[in-house]
Design a protein around this motif. Sequence first.
Motif, PDB file in Angstrom:
ATOM      1  N   ASP A 101       0.857  -1.177   0.000  1.00 28.43           N
ATOM      2  CA  ASP A 101       0.000   0.000   0.000  1.00 28.43           C
ATOM      3  C   ASP A 101       0.899   1.234   0.000  1.00 28.43           C
ATOM      4  O   ASP A 101       1.954   1.251   0.631  1.00 28.43           O
ATOM      5  CB  ASP A 101      -0.903  -0.012   1.237  1.00 28.43           C
ATOM      6  CG  ASP A 101      -1.954   1.076   1.192  1.00 28.43           C
ATOM      7  OD1 ASP A 101      -2.364   1.463   0.088  1.00 28.43           O
ATOM      8  OD2 ASP A 101      -2.347   1.563   2.277  1.00 28.43           O
ATOM      9  N   GLY A 102       0.479   2.237  -0.724  1.00 29.73           N
ATOM     10  CA  GLY A 102       1.282   3.452  -0.802  1.00 29.73           C
ATOM     11  C   GLY A 102       1.452   3.872  -2.249  1.00 29.73           C
ATOM     12  O   GLY A 102       0.757   3.371  -3.148  1.00 29.73           O
ATOM     13  N   PRO A 138       8.823  -8.042  -0.738  1.00 33.98           N
ATOM     14  CA  PRO A 138       8.434  -7.886   0.678  1.00 33.98           C
ATOM     15  C   PRO A 138       9.069  -6.674   1.361  1.00 33.98           C
ATOM     16  O   PRO A 138       8.454  -6.074   2.254  1.00 33.98           O
ATOM     17  CB  PRO A 138       8.922  -9.195   1.313  1.00 33.98           C
ATOM     18  CG  PRO A 138       8.926 -10.182   0.194  1.00 33.98           C
ATOM     19  CD  PRO A 138       9.357  -9.392  -1.002  1.00 33.98           C
ATOM     20  N   HIS A 139      10.268  -6.302   0.947  1.00 37.76           N
ATOM     21  CA  HIS A 139      10.921  -5.129   1.533  1.00 37.76           C
ATOM     22  C   HIS A 139      10.293  -3.826   1.021  1.00 37.76           C
ATOM     23  O   HIS A 139      10.167  -2.857   1.779  1.00 37.76           O
ATOM     24  CB  HIS A 139      12.410  -5.140   1.199  1.00 37.76           C
ATOM     25  CG  HIS A 139      13.150  -6.305   1.762  1.00 37.76           C
ATOM     26  ND1 HIS A 139      13.428  -6.442   3.102  1.00 37.76           N
ATOM     27  CD2 HIS A 139      13.672  -7.411   1.158  1.00 37.76           C
ATOM     28  CE1 HIS A 139      14.093  -7.569   3.310  1.00 37.76           C
ATOM     29  NE2 HIS A 139      14.249  -8.172   2.139  1.00 37.76           N
ATOM     30  N   LEU A 140       9.894  -3.818  -0.244  1.00 38.35           N
ATOM     31  CA  LEU A 140       9.340  -2.604  -0.837  1.00 38.35           C
ATOM     32  C   LEU A 140       7.869  -2.409  -0.523  1.00 38.35           C
ATOM     33  O   LEU A 140       7.388  -1.271  -0.438  1.00 38.35           O
ATOM     34  CB  LEU A 140       9.537  -2.638  -2.356  1.00 38.35           C
ATOM     35  CG  LEU A 140      10.971  -2.588  -2.869  1.00 38.35           C
ATOM     36  CD1 LEU A 140      11.002  -2.743  -4.383  1.00 38.35           C
ATOM     37  CD2 LEU A 140      11.654  -1.288  -2.450  1.00 38.35           C
ATOM     38  N   SER A 141       7.131  -3.510  -0.368  1.00 43.34           N
ATOM     39  CA  SER A 141       5.688  -3.407  -0.177  1.00 43.34           C
ATOM     40  C   SER A 141       5.315  -2.827   1.181  1.00 43.34           C
ATOM     41  O   SER A 141       4.142  -2.528   1.429  1.00 43.34           O
ATOM     42  CB  SER A 141       5.027  -4.775  -0.366  1.00 43.34           C
ATOM     43  OG  SER A 141       5.523  -5.711   0.561  1.00 43.34           O
ATOM     44  N   LYS A 142       6.288  -2.640   2.064  1.00 40.33           N
ATOM     45  CA  LYS A 142       6.033  -1.948   3.326  1.00 40.33           C
ATOM     46  C   LYS A 142       5.796  -0.456   3.097  1.00 40.33           C
ATOM     47  O   LYS A 142       5.259   0.232   3.970  1.00 40.33           O
ATOM     48  CB  LYS A 142       7.226  -2.121   4.270  1.00 40.33           C
ATOM     49  CG  LYS A 142       7.538  -3.564   4.639  1.00 40.33           C
ATOM     50  CD  LYS A 142       8.834  -3.640   5.427  1.00 40.33           C
ATOM     51  CE  LYS A 142       9.242  -5.075   5.703  1.00 40.33           C
ATOM     52  NZ  LYS A 142      10.539  -5.173   6.423  1.00 40.33           N
ATOM     53  N   HIS A 143       6.230   0.029   1.936  1.00 38.87           N
ATOM     54  CA  HIS A 143       6.197   1.467   1.665  1.00 38.87           C
ATOM     55  C   HIS A 143       5.431   1.834   0.401  1.00 38.87           C
ATOM     56  O   HIS A 143       5.023   2.983   0.259  1.00 38.87           O
ATOM     57  CB  HIS A 143       7.631   1.996   1.526  1.00 38.87           C
ATOM     58  CG  HIS A 143       8.512   1.662   2.679  1.00 38.87           C
ATOM     59  ND1 HIS A 143       8.463   2.338   3.880  1.00 38.87           N
ATOM     60  CD2 HIS A 143       9.453   0.690   2.831  1.00 38.87           C
ATOM     61  CE1 HIS A 143       9.352   1.824   4.713  1.00 38.87           C
ATOM     62  NE2 HIS A 143       9.964   0.825   4.104  1.00 38.87           N
ATOM     63  N   PHE A 144       5.273   0.881  -0.504  1.00 40.29           N
ATOM     64  CA  PHE A 144       4.692   1.174  -1.819  1.00 40.29           C
ATOM     65  C   PHE A 144       3.671   0.124  -2.219  1.00 40.29           C
ATOM     66  O   PHE A 144       3.681  -1.006  -1.710  1.00 40.29           O
ATOM     67  CB  PHE A 144       5.796   1.203  -2.890  1.00 40.29           C
ATOM     68  CG  PHE A 144       6.962   2.091  -2.571  1.00 40.29           C
ATOM     69  CD1 PHE A 144       6.877   3.463  -2.738  1.00 40.29           C
ATOM     70  CD2 PHE A 144       8.148   1.551  -2.087  1.00 40.29           C
ATOM     71  CE1 PHE A 144       7.949   4.281  -2.432  1.00 40.29           C
ATOM     72  CE2 PHE A 144       9.234   2.362  -1.772  1.00 40.29           C
ATOM     73  CZ  PHE A 144       9.136   3.731  -1.949  1.00 40.29           C
ATOM     74  N   THR A 145       2.821   0.496  -3.155  1.00 43.76           N
ATOM     75  CA  THR A 145       2.034  -0.497  -3.888  1.00 43.76           C
ATOM     76  C   THR A 145       2.937  -0.994  -5.011  1.00 43.76           C
ATOM     77  O   THR A 145       3.186  -0.279  -5.981  1.00 43.76           O
ATOM     78  CB  THR A 145       0.759   0.123  -4.475  1.00 43.76           C
ATOM     79  OG1 THR A 145      -0.051   0.620  -3.408  1.00 43.76           O
ATOM     80  CG2 THR A 145      -0.028  -0.921  -5.259  1.00 43.76           C
ATOM     81  N   VAL A 146       3.471  -2.192  -4.854  1.00 45.19           N
ATOM     82  CA  VAL A 146       4.493  -2.714  -5.763  1.00 45.19           C
ATOM     83  C   VAL A 146       3.824  -3.540  -6.855  1.00 45.19           C
ATOM     84  O   VAL A 146       3.077  -4.478  -6.575  1.00 45.19           O
ATOM     85  CB  VAL A 146       5.524  -3.569  -4.998  1.00 45.19           C
ATOM     86  CG1 VAL A 146       6.614  -4.049  -5.957  1.00 45.19           C
ATOM     87  CG2 VAL A 146       6.132  -2.770  -3.856  1.00 45.19           C
ATOM     88  N   ILE A 147       4.120  -3.196  -8.094  1.00 45.73           N
ATOM     89  CA  ILE A 147       3.548  -3.869  -9.258  1.00 45.73           C
ATOM     90  C   ILE A 147       4.688  -4.481 -10.056  1.00 45.73           C
ATOM     91  O   ILE A 147       5.500  -3.762 -10.657  1.00 45.73           O
ATOM     92  CB  ILE A 147       2.756  -2.879 -10.129  1.00 45.73           C
ATOM     93  CG1 ILE A 147       1.615  -2.251  -9.314  1.00 45.73           C
ATOM     94  CG2 ILE A 147       2.212  -3.577 -11.383  1.00 45.73           C
ATOM     95  CD1 ILE A 147       1.190  -0.906  -9.806  1.00 45.73           C
ATOM     96  N   ALA A 148       4.791  -5.795 -10.025  1.00 40.21           N
ATOM     97  CA  ALA A 148       5.797  -6.517 -10.813  1.00 40.21           C
ATOM     98  C   ALA A 148       5.055  -7.245 -11.922  1.00 40.21           C
ATOM     99  O   ALA A 148       4.100  -7.982 -11.654  1.00 40.21           O
ATOM    100  CB  ALA A 148       6.554  -7.502  -9.935  1.00 40.21           C
TER     101      ALA A 148
END
Length: 263
Positions: free
Chosen positions: A19-20, A41-51
């Motif tokens: 989320d973010g 998992p490290h990035l999704s704490k801060h962003f809505t990550v779309i791969a």
Amino acid sequence: MTRFVQAGELRIAFDREGDGPPLVLMHGAEASRQMFASLVPHLSKHFTVIAYDQRDCGETEGPERPSTLADLAGDAQQLIRALGLRRAHVFGSSFGGRVAQALALLHPRAVDHLVLGSTWPLPRPYEELCPDARRLGELRQGLPATAEELATWFFPEAFLRQRPELRRVFANARPGSARSARRDATVQTTLEEGVADIVAPTLVLAGELDRVVPPGVTLSMAGRIRGADAVLLHGVGHVTAMQAPEMLAHHIVRFLKPEGAKP
């Protein structure tokens, strides 16, 4: 769970976590979105990550015809729009960094901040910038027999001692197909535009031990992109997202969230 979205002529496979602010991840030439499994998992704490899987890669479905780097940039722009987003942060690794550059050049309104890792600058071809390109090509042609040697180009020897199963990771490369041939041809395409025309705030990351794209090639881009930041990742090879996901996430978060959030 794999999700799909229709983006122009493609049915794009993607994962969305967190989320973010939105952050789109772009994988390398022979990879898929799965290369980011340890990073997300490290990035999704801060962003809505779309791969997502690019055209002719992974689970993405599209027309069986040749495409160009400009097509891949258009695909990414349509993906962002199809997901209901106006713009997104973008991280591109290796050839994914070329796609990210193309997106920033051809569709600048789609890119918020840009992070380029282990990549080489447009419009110059890989063979012109990387002196060992011929040997790397020979190793790729020699698969699966050359898998263990090829692994040492992508991962430092010390890391392979910790993860010996990766020495054979390239042994499972799929045999040549019409799809892989299209992908190979796409990777060879370029644009007339160059990195000096990128206007998005940019961070350039290079692995100190990268044998695929020498770190000097990657870091030189920072001097040609106005206001770009550059970081050399010590002890790291080419596939940073797999070898050092926490370190990579730290620098991405630092750049995209300068107020000091920690991964």
